[in-house]
Design a protein around this motif. Structure first.
Motif, PDB file in Angstrom:
ATOM      1  N   ILE B  88       0.865  -1.174   0.000  1.00 54.65           N
ATOM      2  CA  ILE B  88       0.000   0.000   0.000  1.00 54.65           C
ATOM      3  C   ILE B  88       0.900   1.223   0.000  1.00 54.65           C
ATOM      4  CG2 ILE B  88      -1.698   1.282   1.346  1.00 54.65           C
ATOM      5  CD1 ILE B  88      -2.752  -1.489   2.260  1.00 54.65           C
ATOM      6  N   ALA B  89       0.737   2.050  -1.030  1.00 55.08           N
ATOM      7  CA  ALA B  89       1.631   3.198  -1.186  1.00 55.08           C
ATOM      8  C   ALA B  89       1.363   4.243  -0.112  1.00 55.08           C
ATOM      9  CB  ALA B  89       1.460   3.792  -2.577  1.00 55.08           C
ATOM     10  N   GLU B  90       2.346   5.074   0.124  1.00 54.92           N
ATOM     11  CA  GLU B  90       2.175   6.162   1.091  1.00 54.92           C
ATOM     12  C   GLU B  90       1.246   7.222   0.493  1.00 54.92           C
ATOM     13  OE1 GLU B  90       5.924   7.680   2.447  1.00 54.92           O
ATOM     14  OE2 GLU B  90       5.950   5.992   3.867  1.00 54.92           O
ATOM     15  N   PRO B  91       0.509   7.925   1.340  1.00 54.60           N
ATOM     16  CA  PRO B  91      -0.337   9.002   0.819  1.00 54.60           C
ATOM     17  C   PRO B  91       0.509  10.042   0.069  1.00 54.60           C
ATOM     18  CG  PRO B  91      -0.832   8.573   3.121  1.00 54.60           C
ATOM     19  CD  PRO B  91       0.386   7.787   2.797  1.00 54.60           C
ATOM     20  N   VAL B  92      -0.054  10.591  -0.998  1.00 54.17           N
ATOM     21  CA  VAL B  92       0.639  11.624  -1.776  1.00 54.17           C
ATOM     22  C   VAL B  92       0.225  12.982  -1.238  1.00 54.17           C
ATOM     23  CG1 VAL B  92       0.776  12.673  -4.054  1.00 54.17           C
ATOM     24  CG2 VAL B  92       0.733  10.183  -3.836  1.00 54.17           C
ATOM     25  N   ARG B  93       1.178  13.831  -0.968  1.00 58.78           N
ATOM     26  CA  ARG B  93       0.863  15.162  -0.461  1.00 58.78           C
ATOM     27  C   ARG B  93       1.042  16.188  -1.576  1.00 58.78           C
ATOM     28  NH1 ARG B  93      -0.494  14.417   4.316  1.00 58.78           N
ATOM     29  NH2 ARG B  93       0.365  12.699   5.532  1.00 58.78           N
ATOM     30  N   GLN B  94       0.170  17.196  -1.536  1.00 52.11           N
ATOM     31  CA  GLN B  94       0.164  18.181  -2.629  1.00 52.11           C
ATOM     32  C   GLN B  94       1.526  18.793  -2.873  1.00 52.11           C
ATOM     33  OE1 GLN B  94      -2.981  20.912  -3.837  1.00 52.11           O
ATOM     34  NE2 GLN B  94      -3.856  20.491  -1.832  1.00 52.11           N
ATOM     35  N   ALA B 175      -4.546   5.036   9.884  1.00 50.28           N
ATOM     36  CA  ALA B 175      -3.196   4.619   9.498  1.00 50.28           C
ATOM     37  C   ALA B 175      -3.133   4.532   7.981  1.00 50.28           C
ATOM     38  CB  ALA B 175      -2.871   3.266  10.124  1.00 50.28           C
ATOM     39  N   PRO B 176      -1.999   4.933   7.386  1.00 56.70           N
ATOM     40  CA  PRO B 176      -1.926   4.970   5.914  1.00 56.70           C
ATOM     41  C   PRO B 176      -2.275   3.633   5.251  1.00 56.70           C
ATOM     42  CG  PRO B 176      -0.009   6.029   6.883  1.00 56.70           C
ATOM     43  CD  PRO B 176      -0.778   5.439   8.019  1.00 56.70           C
ATOM     44  N   ASP B 177      -1.955   2.527   5.904  1.00 54.55           N
ATOM     45  CA  ASP B 177      -2.264   1.247   5.259  1.00 54.55           C
ATOM     46  C   ASP B 177      -3.654   0.736   5.633  1.00 54.55           C
ATOM     47  OD1 ASP B 177      -1.826   0.544   7.844  1.00 54.55           O
ATOM     48  OD2 ASP B 177      -0.537  -1.173   7.394  1.00 54.55           O
ATOM     49  N   ALA B 178      -4.423   1.580   6.343  1.00 52.79           N
ATOM     50  CA  ALA B 178      -5.779   1.157   6.711  1.00 52.79           C
ATOM     51  C   ALA B 178      -6.834   2.086   6.124  1.00 52.79           C
ATOM     52  CB  ALA B 178      -5.909   1.099   8.227  1.00 52.79           C
ATOM     53  N   ILE B 179      -6.429   2.867   5.103  1.00 49.82           N
ATOM     54  CA  ILE B 179      -7.399   3.769   4.476  1.00 49.82           C
ATOM     55  C   ILE B 179      -8.479   2.922   3.814  1.00 49.82           C
ATOM     56  CG2 ILE B 179      -7.699   5.454   2.619  1.00 49.82           C
ATOM     57  CD1 ILE B 179      -4.890   6.479   3.291  1.00 49.82           C
ATOM     58  N   PRO B 180      -9.753   3.216   4.101  1.00 44.86           N
ATOM     59  CA  PRO B 180     -10.834   2.396   3.537  1.00 44.86           C
ATOM     60  C   PRO B 180     -10.737   2.304   2.017  1.00 44.86           C
ATOM     61  CG  PRO B 180     -11.705   3.955   5.138  1.00 44.86           C
ATOM     62  CD  PRO B 180     -10.261   4.301   4.947  1.00 44.86           C
ATOM     63  N   ASP B 181     -10.950   1.122   1.489  1.00 44.94           N
ATOM     64  CA  ASP B 181     -10.788   0.867   0.065  1.00 44.94           C
ATOM     65  C   ASP B 181     -12.060   0.247  -0.488  1.00 44.94           C
ATOM     66  OD1 ASP B 181     -10.176  -0.015  -2.458  1.00 44.94           O
ATOM     67  OD2 ASP B 181      -8.382  -1.140  -1.878  1.00 44.94           O
ATOM     68  N   LEU B 182     -12.658   0.979  -1.428  1.00 39.73           N
ATOM     69  CA  LEU B 182     -13.913   0.562  -2.073  1.00 39.73           C
ATOM     70  C   LEU B 182     -13.862  -0.789  -2.747  1.00 39.73           C
ATOM     71  CD1 LEU B 182     -15.156   3.385  -4.356  1.00 39.73           C
ATOM     72  CD2 LEU B 182     -16.346   2.315  -2.480  1.00 39.73           C
ATOM     73  N   THR B 183     -12.666  -1.170  -3.216  1.00 41.96           N
ATOM     74  CA  THR B 183     -12.598  -2.441  -3.929  1.00 41.96           C
ATOM     75  C   THR B 183     -12.582  -3.603  -2.949  1.00 41.96           C
ATOM     76  OG1 THR B 183     -10.182  -2.532  -4.039  1.00 41.96           O
ATOM     77  CG2 THR B 183     -11.310  -1.341  -5.791  1.00 41.96           C
ATOM     78  N   ARG B 184     -12.473  -3.306  -1.673  1.00 43.02           N
ATOM     79  CA  ARG B 184     -12.458  -4.356  -0.651  1.00 43.02           C
ATOM     80  C   ARG B 184     -13.671  -4.304   0.253  1.00 43.02           C
ATOM     81  NH1 ARG B 184      -7.738  -7.626  -1.596  1.00 43.02           N
ATOM     82  NH2 ARG B 184      -7.154  -6.564  -3.504  1.00 43.02           N
ATOM     83  N   GLU B 185     -14.412  -3.224   0.207  1.00 40.87           N
ATOM     84  CA  GLU B 185     -15.587  -3.106   1.066  1.00 40.87           C
ATOM     85  C   GLU B 185     -16.640  -2.281   0.353  1.00 40.87           C
ATOM     86  OE1 GLU B 185     -13.307  -1.485   4.279  1.00 40.87           O
ATOM     87  OE2 GLU B 185     -13.985   0.534   3.825  1.00 40.87           O
ATOM     88  N   PRO B 186     -17.902  -2.487   0.717  1.00 42.39           N
ATOM     89  CA  PRO B 186     -18.963  -1.792  -0.014  1.00 42.39           C
ATOM     90  C   PRO B 186     -19.048  -0.308   0.329  1.00 42.39           C
ATOM     91  CG  PRO B 186     -19.875  -3.146   1.735  1.00 42.39           C
ATOM     92  CD  PRO B 186     -18.417  -3.424   1.712  1.00 42.39           C
ATOM     93  N   LEU B 187     -19.581   0.434  -0.617  1.00 43.92           N
ATOM     94  CA  LEU B 187     -19.841   1.856  -0.411  1.00 43.92           C
ATOM     95  C   LEU B 187     -21.169   1.993   0.340  1.00 43.92           C
ATOM     96  CD1 LEU B 187     -19.267   4.860  -1.185  1.00 43.92           C
ATOM     97  CD2 LEU B 187     -20.473   4.423  -3.310  1.00 43.92           C
ATOM     98  N   LEU B 188     -21.120   2.590   1.513  1.00 41.87           N
ATOM     99  CA  LEU B 188     -22.341   2.798   2.289  1.00 41.87           C
ATOM    100  C   LEU B 188     -22.450   4.279   2.628  1.00 41.87           C
ATOM    101  CD1 LEU B 188     -21.916  -0.259   4.694  1.00 41.87           C
ATOM    102  CD2 LEU B 188     -23.504  -0.113   2.778  1.00 41.87           C
TER     103      LEU B 188
END
Lengths: 189, 353, 303
Positions: B88-94, B175-188
């Motif tokens: 899981i990549a690190e977040p990109v900052r502007q 945590a950066p590696d725990a950012i919710p991911d739509l491809t792994r969980e449903p959109l609610l």
């Protein structure tokens, strides 16, 4: 099939590897156990590890009170959590401490019943407390006996069930598994 | 076996597929290469909607689908499904973006400067018909500026936050590696912020424009001003199992921030970013995001409405599914209609003799 | 621990297309779906090599269950050789090595769009219904978050109201397929757009049914021996389609759900919607040994 389409699918008949075959069979046993509460289904291997392999990965929060199994759970990438935050619990229900943990297990809500946890525990089949089960998956009613469980378990389950909120249970005895979904009404005989 | 003779679905679908693919002919590496080099904007659009950054695969998908965008996106999404998640990549900052283009419509000049970068915004859209007469179109060479613009540019919103002009949105502590991911969980709904941004990033460009444009025309409650539009490259920084953080490569990204006067006396911001350079998409997406906060249920700028309806694979798939036979359900409706008609009919209609 | 224990040999495609993580998520949600019959469980819904709306939800459930010894039947509108059914069936067998069948009795797994076979499914069989719209409340409440709250509150009054309005306006309930039904006395579900004819087949059945909507990312289940009751008023009974007296012009069989085929002369001919039941009947009439199983309907009446 066109040449292109042909190249897109595996040329030979696919064969599941041992892991895929095992997890597939484990799930099938769990699925029928939950679909027909009280019936005894057969797991491909004894114990809880097979259930961990089939169900749990880094998307899961797992409560586990057994050190050996905890290592195995951690290997899947799942987060080890206290009972109150778990979506899956592999726990001992043969002792008073088990009841304390079960008191904490999430039952979800009417809005999100799927937040109710899956609880897995060892038990002895064919001895101990006699139970009468009714509900979905059961044509009329069925009687089972489950032993090796702490007194007060069924009262606690009843107290914490607010259908559709509740937790779902699997009991393991060797390679045998019995499922008790939250939809099952349990009468202690 | 009289029953089967008139059907024969397996053969029919095989031949129908052949007919389609025959039109496209042989697909080889040179065709894929030509698509990739000739159509970078289209490749970017497809990679954004597929949420898969791989120009060669995107070009292959376009070639294989004969340029049908929805088919190409579906091919890439389905391929993506089969790929393992390695890191899981690190977040990109502007402020870490290698910026090619950065403009603001909110101020004449901004800290770091207005950087036009590559754009057709001020070009005359004249079709180069000479090309068809055998006279190739050769672009004039670029004259480099005396001083190159710095690669890294500050965030305009950071300046506005420091001025107290915009509220700093609440940060979700994830945590950066725990950012919710739509491809792994449903959109609610209400959607997690990460889900909203990920949905917008994967959304259909055309669909986003349609709903974004509706909001701009007046079906939204906030009129957008482009606070900052940026085309950039981002380093994909991942952690090696040994612990070293390294760049696995760069991806093109675009992002837009639009703003309007909020009710609280501060500016509100809407944000959208996507893989690849796609300005229409990010401006539309940011406009929808800006409008979502105060949107009434069921309006086109409500989050549930626009996120569900701009999902390209779902929308296009459902649209074409109406070609499937529906005669069982149709028969069921006919039965109800005829039943109602029969019971409504007068008991006797004989004309007295 | 060795490196080898952390990796596995490269494969062009996982067994059954879906990777282990996708299957685990499906399994977790399928168990929850069984535990709360008729309640829609949200899932991530992976993209599969078919367009959304073409059975991708059913496909994900089926792919999770498939093993080499599975025997799989796929039908669309009741027909095994309908184009999309043929496409799905060939994909399933190619990625899993499972056997294909048209015979309802021989199948271990049946994926279907819009129909339940006429022959009774038995214990051990799994029916996977493809679902375009999993939300029975959509006609009265298009917003999914609001609809979810209504399910939580068992707030189904507006559904009853539209049925009542239909009776007032048309003299009968006008719902066609996808008739809203209460499961286990608690959750209203849409049984997918099966005709009303098929709804009673879910009630206290022997088999297990999964209903899965890939595009809408919801999955729900009807376990065996679960009450499935169509919404009706006590004085207006549930009515299946008036097909009991129709006869199939190909097989001569009557008493089942039919497809209506408009004729040049302005009339209609009818044919069995369950195409393999028709094939079996024709074969039997031609003296071939073919077993027709017990059917849910006998002489056009629910048995």
């Amino acid at each position: 099939m066109t040449a292109l389409a042909q190249s897109l699918v595996p040329a030979s008949v696919p064969v599941p590897d041992a892991f895929e075959a095992r997890t597939n069979a484990t799930f099938e046993a769990l699925m029928w156990a939950l679909s027909r509460p009280g019936t005894v289904q057969t797991l491909p291997a004894p114990g809880m590890k097979g259930l961990v392999e089939a169900l749990v990965d880094r998307e899961c929060k797992v409560f586990c009170d057994d050190a050996d199994l905890s290592d195995f759970v951690a290997f899947t990438g799942a987060a080890l959590m206290p009972a109150a935050a778990a979506d899956h619990a592999f726990m001992g229900l043969d002792r008073a401490e088990g009841l304390k943990n079960l008191e904490q297990i999430p039952v979800g809500s009417a809005l999100y019943p799927d937040d109710g946890a899956t609880v897995v525990a060892f038990a002895r089949f064919g001895e101990g407390q006699k139970l009468r089960l009714t509900g979905p998956g059961i044509e009329t009613s069925v009687e089972i006996t489950l032993g090796g469980l702490v007194p007060g378990l069924w009262a606690l389950r009843a107290a914490r069930s607010r259908y559709p909120a509740g937790f779902d249970m699997f009991f393991i005895c060797g390679t045998s598994v019995i499922g008790l979904p939250r939809s099952t009404l349990i009468e202690v005989l | 076996m009289a029953y089967v003779a008139t059907r024969g679905g397996a053969r029919a679908i095989d031949q129908a597929e052949r007919l389609y693919r025959a039109e496209l002919g042989q697909i080889d590496a040179s065709r894929v290469d030509a698509v990739r080099r000739a159509l970078p904007m289209l490749i970017d659009r497809v990679m954004g909607e597929a949420s898969l950054y791989e120009p060669d695969l995107a070009a292959l998908a376009l070639a294989q689908a004969g340029g049908d965008l929805y088919e190409a996106v579906l091919l890439l999404r389905a391929w993506r499904t089969t790929q393992p998640r390695l890191a899981i990549a690190e977040p990109v900052r502007q402020e870490q973006l290698i910026t090619h283009r950065r403009i603001s419509a909110a101020f004449k000049d901004i800290p770091g400067g207005q950087i036009l970068g590559p754009t057709l915004d001020y070009a005359h859209r004249l079709l180069a018909t000479d090309v068809l007469q055998g006279r190739p179109f050769t672009p004039a060479p670029v004259t480099p500026a005396a001083t190159a613009a710095p690669a890294y540019q500050p965030s305009l919103a950071a300046w506005q936050k420091a001025q107290g002009l915009v509220a700093d949105p609440l940060r979700a502590d994830v945590a950066p590696d725990a950012i919710p991911d739509l491809t792994r969980e449903p959109l609610l709904f209400p959607a997690k912020r990460a889900h909203t941004l990920q949905s917008l990033a994967r959304a259909d460009t055309g669909g986003m424009l349609t709903l974004g444009y509706a909001a701009m025309r007046g079906y939204g409650n906030a009129h957008p001003t482009v606070n900052e539009l940026r085309l950039a490259e981002a380093e994909v920084r991942v952690t090696h199992p040994r612990g070293t953080v390294f760049s696995a490569g760069r991806v093109k990204v675009s992002q837009a921030e639009v703003t309007s006067k909020g009710k609280s006396g501060q500016l509100s911001l809407g944000f959208c970013a996507t893989l690849g350079w796609n300005e229409v998409k990010v401006i539309s997406g940011a406009t929808l995001d800006l409008n979502a906060a105060a949107a009434p249920k069921g309006s086109p700028v409500e989050e549930e409405f626009f996120l569900y309806h701009t999902e390209p694979v779902e929308a296009s798939g459902f649209c074409i599914h109406f070609k499937l036979p529906h005669y069982v359900t149709f028969q069921s409706s006919l039965d109800a209609l005829r039943g109602a008609k029969a019971s409504a009919a007068p008991q006797s209609e004989q004309v007295p003799s | 621990m060795s490196i080898a224990s952390l990796t596995k040999a490269w494969q062009p495609m996982s067994y059954g297309f879906l990777d282990a993580s996708a299957k685990r998520e499906l399994r977790r949600k399928m168990l929850k779906a069984i535990a709360v019959p008729g309640c829609q469980m949200p899932y991530a819904s992976r993209e599969v090599p078919m367009a959304r709306g073409w059975g991708t939800g059913g496909l994900q459930v089926t792919l999770t269950l498939l093993k080499p010894s599975s025997v799989v039947k796929v039908i669309d509108q009741g027909a095994d050789d309908s184009v999309n059914a043929a496409s799905i069936r060939s994909f399933l067998s190619k990625v899993s090595g499972a056997a294909e069948t048209w015979d309802t009795l021989a199948a271990s797994l049946i994926q279907s769009r819009h129909r339940i076979p006429e022959e009774r499914l038995h214990a051990g069989q799994i029916l996977v219904l493809q679902v375009p719209n999993p939300e029975p409340l959509r006609p009265v409440e298009p917003n999914m978050s609001v609809a979810r709250q209504m399910h939580a509150d068992a707030d189904y009054g507006r559904l009853w109201l539209i049925l009542y309005e239909q009776i007032v306006r048309s003299g009968r309930i006008m719902e066609g397929a996808a008739y809203p039904s209460v499961v286990n006395g608690r959750h209203v579900m849409t049984p997918s757009p099966i005709p009303r004819w098929d709804v009673p087949k879910l009630h206290m059945a022997q088999h297990l049914t999964f209903l899965s909507a890939g595009r809408e990312k919801r999955l729900y289940a009807v376990p065996p021996f679960t009450k499935v009751e169509p919404l009706v008023f006590s004085d207006v009974p549930f009515k299946v389609e008036d097909h009991g007296a129709l006869t199939c012009h190909r097989s001569g069989v009557s008493g089942f759900y039919m497809n209506e085929i408009p004729q040049d002369n302005g009339g209609s001919a009818f044919e069995l919607s369950d195409s393999h039941l028709g094939i079996k009947a024709i074969r039997k009439a031609e003296g071939e040994a073919d077993r027709i199983g017990a059917t849910w309907y006998r002489n056009g009446q629910l048995a």
